[in-house]
Motif scaffolding. Structure first.
Motif, PDB file in Angstrom:
ATOM      1  N   ALA A 268       0.839  -1.200   0.000  1.00  0.00           N
ATOM      2  CA  ALA A 268       0.000   0.000   0.000  1.00  0.00           C
ATOM      3  C   ALA A 268       0.873   1.249   0.000  1.00  0.00           C
ATOM      4  O   ALA A 268       1.622   1.485   0.951  1.00  0.00           O
ATOM      5  N   VAL A 269       0.795   2.045  -1.073  1.00  0.00           N
ATOM      6  CA  VAL A 269       1.592   3.274  -1.163  1.00  0.00           C
ATOM      7  C   VAL A 269       0.720   4.520  -1.146  1.00  0.00           C
ATOM      8  O   VAL A 269       1.233   5.633  -1.299  1.00  0.00           O
ATOM      9  N   THR A 270      -0.583   4.356  -0.935  1.00  0.00           N
ATOM     10  CA  THR A 270      -1.488   5.506  -0.895  1.00  0.00           C
ATOM     11  C   THR A 270      -1.053   6.488   0.187  1.00  0.00           C
ATOM     12  O   THR A 270      -0.842   6.106   1.342  1.00  0.00           O
ATOM     13  N   GLY A 271      -0.905   7.750  -0.200  1.00  0.00           N
ATOM     14  CA  GLY A 271      -0.461   8.778   0.739  1.00  0.00           C
ATOM     15  C   GLY A 271       1.048   8.849   0.879  1.00  0.00           C
ATOM     16  O   GLY A 271       1.570   9.740   1.555  1.00  0.00           O
ATOM     17  N   ARG A 272       1.755   7.905   0.256  1.00  0.00           N
ATOM     18  CA  ARG A 272       3.226   7.899   0.320  1.00  0.00           C
ATOM     19  C   ARG A 272       3.818   7.783  -1.089  1.00  0.00           C
ATOM     20  O   ARG A 272       4.828   7.119  -1.295  1.00  0.00           O
ATOM     21  N   SER A 273       3.152   8.418  -2.036  1.00  0.00           N
ATOM     22  CA  SER A 273       3.604   8.371  -3.423  1.00  0.00           C
ATOM     23  C   SER A 273       3.871   9.794  -3.912  1.00  0.00           C
ATOM     24  O   SER A 273       3.048  10.687  -3.697  1.00  0.00           O
ATOM     25  N   THR A 274       5.027   9.998  -4.544  1.00  0.00           N
ATOM     26  CA  THR A 274       5.442  11.324  -5.009  1.00  0.00           C
ATOM     27  C   THR A 274       5.758  11.275  -6.493  1.00  0.00           C
ATOM     28  O   THR A 274       6.414  10.333  -6.956  1.00  0.00           O
ATOM     29  N   ARG A 275       5.305  12.275  -7.234  1.00  0.00           N
ATOM     30  CA  ARG A 275       5.593  12.357  -8.669  1.00  0.00           C
ATOM     31  C   ARG A 275       6.609  13.464  -8.921  1.00  0.00           C
ATOM     32  O   ARG A 275       6.454  14.588  -8.460  1.00  0.00           O
ATOM     33  N   LEU A 276       7.685  13.132  -9.652  1.00  0.00           N
ATOM     34  CA  LEU A 276       8.676  14.109 -10.088  1.00  0.00           C
ATOM     35  C   LEU A 276       8.324  14.553 -11.510  1.00  0.00           C
ATOM     36  O   LEU A 276       8.048  13.714 -12.364  1.00  0.00           O
ATOM     37  N   ARG A 277       8.351  15.856 -11.761  1.00  0.00           N
ATOM     38  CA  ARG A 277       7.898  16.369 -13.054  1.00  0.00           C
ATOM     39  C   ARG A 277       8.984  17.056 -13.878  1.00  0.00           C
ATOM     40  O   ARG A 277       8.776  17.336 -15.045  1.00  0.00           O
ATOM     41  N   ILE A 278      10.134  17.344 -13.281  1.00  0.00           N
ATOM     42  CA  ILE A 278      11.157  18.093 -14.005  1.00  0.00           C
ATOM     43  C   ILE A 278      12.249  17.155 -14.501  1.00  0.00           C
ATOM     44  O   ILE A 278      12.866  16.433 -13.722  1.00  0.00           O
ATOM     45  N   ASN A 279      12.473  17.172 -15.819  1.00  0.00           N
ATOM     46  CA  ASN A 279      13.504  16.355 -16.446  1.00  0.00           C
ATOM     47  C   ASN A 279      14.814  17.127 -16.414  1.00  0.00           C
ATOM     48  O   ASN A 279      14.906  18.229 -16.952  1.00  0.00           O
ATOM     49  N   TYR A 280      15.839  16.542 -15.785  1.00  0.00           N
ATOM     50  CA  TYR A 280      17.139  17.199 -15.689  1.00  0.00           C
ATOM     51  C   TYR A 280      18.156  16.607 -16.661  1.00  0.00           C
ATOM     52  O   TYR A 280      19.347  16.908 -16.566  1.00  0.00           O
ATOM     53  N   ARG A 281      17.713  15.752 -17.580  1.00  0.00           N
ATOM     54  CA  ARG A 281      18.641  15.122 -18.513  1.00  0.00           C
ATOM     55  C   ARG A 281      18.418  15.584 -19.949  1.00  0.00           C
ATOM     56  O   ARG A 281      19.360  15.928 -20.660  1.00  0.00           O
TER      57      ARG A 281
END
Length: 731
Positions: free
Chosen positions: A524-537
């Motif tokens: 269960a990862v609900t509430g502990r999930s993070t999305r990264l949106r910036i590409n640094y490559r």
């Protein structure tokens, strides 16, 4: 000793210099171990916009640009450029402190004044302004300067914002780009502004971090209080604790920057604790692997002193990716004793070890040939007289029986076959189960295994141990490609509790067709999930082109929802991708050789160039053409070629790698997607769609390996995947 900060632009420009010039740069800045007046000649410039921006002579042709305040002993290394370019840059730019984050930002004052003056008095945009949905109050709260508001308000298209990318202060451009991507102001505040405010130091070293923490708490940030402002600029600036660390960073600038954290990444990696499994997701280049590495480091630092070596598992899908993780971990953690707390291996190798130990060390005979496996299914179907293809039986066994750990005909008759497109009644299911029993029986009799069987057996053995589990924490990279049998083993490796599993992945890069539901697997990862949106490559141009390949495709998020690339963007710009069609394979390879030589002439070394192909035979032909033209090559996974040559490999082998310049070759109809890799619609329409998406994701992965330049080519009929994205075609 002076406090040193290195701006990312300095590091990237340094990496591209010739070795003698790099050596001279290091000699010059190594003198920062002494007081700045001892041996350094930081030259002031007349009519400079910022008197604190100075230049320093490197050699007859090159100069460095340094931010050096009138008082204090902190310095920021900004640029290393040809002499005239360095002077021109220093005269135009000014260093300021962002009103929201209190971090340093660099601004091209001359260009900004011209752009702002140009829009004053102009009529309002004909269409709806780009930021009509955002109030001045919110823009100001997010750190946009009041004197830039007239310019911001006049923008009507994202292209107009992109055109200002090189002259806007970086942090302010990040905010505006996020708002232009329709992120809400509160999301921008949390993901771009707040994370920088919360983190007071960059993790270049424990000593630098501690020093910056102390200085920041002692006084408010001012224009000349560089130490605290640099500490708040993590992701753009690395703090250096001394000459040894400076030498380490400058000796491997590209590699070093790869393990540095950007603000949104640091918040995830160094959160004190998660109450259970946690997950970080994001598109290519957003730094998921870097976050996983730093999370492993954080967990290692938290271990009690009596914890044995190997208490933390850092794992991934393949052996090659595990090797990359191991090398990155060595770079991130020089302390061998601390690094020993983290074991790095791939999932299948670990499963093999667990099962082998249960057999007193007897080696396992693993079936690695998919052709041999499907041939067995064909023989069994023919022997039993059942009307199922070898492909269908193999997929049913992997995606239903092994995926759900079904061990009896009764459970198979009752189970949901969600994700399979061909319905099966009770009679048909009974026939399939007979084939499964025959297949497993043959393997057992010959004492042979498939990789997934080994993982399923390892999970069973671990469950039998009760509360005794081999690891305290498990960190998983490239999670999107793992099969449910592998997930069950990973879940069984560590007791349930705080910080048990840390998961990094991106389902847009799923290339092996293994669909899972973490929720159904007890993760269960609900509430502990993070999305990264910036590409640094990858540049925004390459990113936009590659993302268009996936437009309109439904991609799950491994947890019952949909994954999205909305708000996904790059931190920098470059040239548009180049697409090229040829009549024959020889013509295509001739064009590729010409492009590689052009990149070499522009200062890109062969080892900084990657060439991706769908099948290895084409890769060997590419290598032969380049070698005949005098270009050294290395075929990934092969025994021949120069270690410093152009990297050539299948699209699968390119996963996890990155290159300054990338060529994707042979993107032909019938090859991409590969006909043999796609289930026909008459066998299973749902599996057909999944296979096509997997092939599309494979092309997406190959294209997003590029940092600065991308070339996609084909001969004959181009791939149907290139319908829209090949609009910039050059024949």
């Amino acid at each position: 000793m002076a406090t040193l900060g290195i701006h990312k632009d300095f590091l990237m420009e340094f990496a591209k210099l010739e070795k003698p010039v790099q050596k001279r740069v290091h000699e010059v800045f190594d003198k920062f171990r002494e007081h700045r007046h001892a041996g350094l000649h930081l030259e002031k410039l007349e009519k400079a916009r910022d008197p604190r921006i100075r230049t320093i002579r490197i050699n007859q042709f090159m100069r460095g640009v340094v931010l050096a305040p009138e008082s204090g002993d902190s310095f920021l290394l900004l640029k290393v450029m040809p002499h005239d370019d360095a002077i021109a840059w220093a005269l135009k730019h000014r260093a300021t402190v962002n009103s929201a984050t209190q971090g340093i930002e660099l601004r091209d004052d001359v260009a900004l004044e011209r752009a702002t003056a140009g829009v004053r008095g102009l009529p309002s945009p004909a269409g709806e302004p780009l930021f009509a949905h955002v109030s001045d109050k919110d823009l100001t709260r997010l750190g946009i300067d009041a004197d830039l508001l007239p310019l911001v308000r006049h923008l009507s298209e994202e292209a107009h914002l992109d055109a200002l990318h090189k002259i806007l202060p970086e942090q302010q451009y990040d905010v505006l780009a996020g708002l232009a991507a329709r992120m809400e102001p509160e999301d921008i505040w949390r993901e771009i502004v707040l994370v920088q405010m919360e983190q007071a130091s960059f993790n270049a070293s424990p000593q630098a971090t501690a020093r910056a923490d102390n200085e920041q708490s002692a006084s408010a940030v001012g224009q000349d209080d560089l130490s605290a402002a640099m500490a708040r600029s993590q992701g753009r600036i690395a703090l250096v604790s001394g000459p040894d660390e400076l030498m380490e960073i400058l000796s491997r600038p590209f590699d070093t920057w790869r393990v540095f954290l950007h603000p949104s990444q640091r918040k995830v990696a160094y959160r004190p604790s998660y109450n259970g499994p946690a997950r970080v997701v994001g598109g290519p280049g957003t730094g998921k692997t870097v976050v996983a590495l730093h999370r492993a480091l954080h967990l290692a630092r938290q271990l009690p002193s009596e914890a044995p070596d190997g208490s933390i598992l850092l794992t991934t899908f393949t052996r090659d990716l595990a090797g990359d993780l191991r090398r990155s971990l060595e770079l991130l953690i020089p302390d061998e004793r601390l690094r020993a707390k983290i074991r790095v291996t791939n999932v299948d190798a670990l499963a093999n070890q667990i099962v082998r130990e249960s057999r007193s060390g007897t080696p396992l005979a693993i079936l690695t040939s998919q052709k041999e496996i499907t041939a067995r299914w064909e023989r069994i179907a023919r022997k039993l007289g059942i009307d199922f293809t070898d492909v269908f039986l193999d997929q049913e066994w992997r995606h239903v029986v092994l995926a759900q750990d079904l061990r009896s005909p009764e459970t198979y008759l009752k189970t949901s076959r969600n994700g399979r497109g061909t319905p099966l009644g009770p009679l048909k299911r009974a026939q399939v189960w007979r084939a499964v029993e025959a297949f497993v029986g043959e393997l057992r009799k010959a004492d042979e295994w498939t990789f997934l069987q080994v993982c399923a057996e390892a999970a069973r053995l671990l469950e039998e141990r009760g509360d005794e589990r081999p690891y305290r924490h498990v960190v998983i990279d490239e999670a999107q490609d793992l099969h449910p049998a592998q997930w069950r083993m990973l879940r069984a490796l560590v007791p349930s509790g705080p910080d048990d599993l840390f998961i990094a992945g991106d389902t847009h890069q799923r290339i092996y067709g293994n669909r899972v539901s973490l929720r159904n697997l007890g993760i269960a990862v609900t509430g502990r999930s993070t999305r990264l949106r910036i590409n640094y490559r990858t540049t925004q141009e390459i990113l936009a082109w590659s993302t268009e390949l996936l437009t309109g495709r439904h991609v799950d998020d491994m947890d019952g929802g949909d994954e999205s690339l909305i708000g996904y963007r790059s931190a920098f710009h470059g040239a548009a991708p180049h697409t090229s069609g040829a009549e024959t394979k020889s013509d295509e390879l001739f064009g590729l050789v010409a492009q590689v030589k052009e990149w070499n002439s522009a200062g890109v070394s062969p080892r900084e160039i990657g060439v991706a192909v769908r099948y290895i035979q084409l890769g060997k032909e590419v290598a032969r053409s380049l070698e005949e033209a005098g270009v050294p090559t290395t075929v990934l996974g092969g025994a021949s070629g120069s270690g410093d040559g152009v990297r050539i490999g299948t699209m699968h082998r390119m996963k996890g790698l990155e290159f300054r310049c990338m060529a994707v070759v042979g993107v032909n109809d019938g090859i991409v997607p590969m006909n043999s890799a796609v289930t026909t619609e008459d066998i299973d329409p749902q599996q057909h769609r999944e296979d096509v998406l997997g092939e599309l994701s494979l092309l997406f992965v190959a294209c997003t390996r590029a940092r600065e330049a991308l070339r996609v080519s084909w001969h004959g009929q181009r791939s149907p995947f290139l319908g829209k994205s090949a609009s910039s075609e050059n024949r």
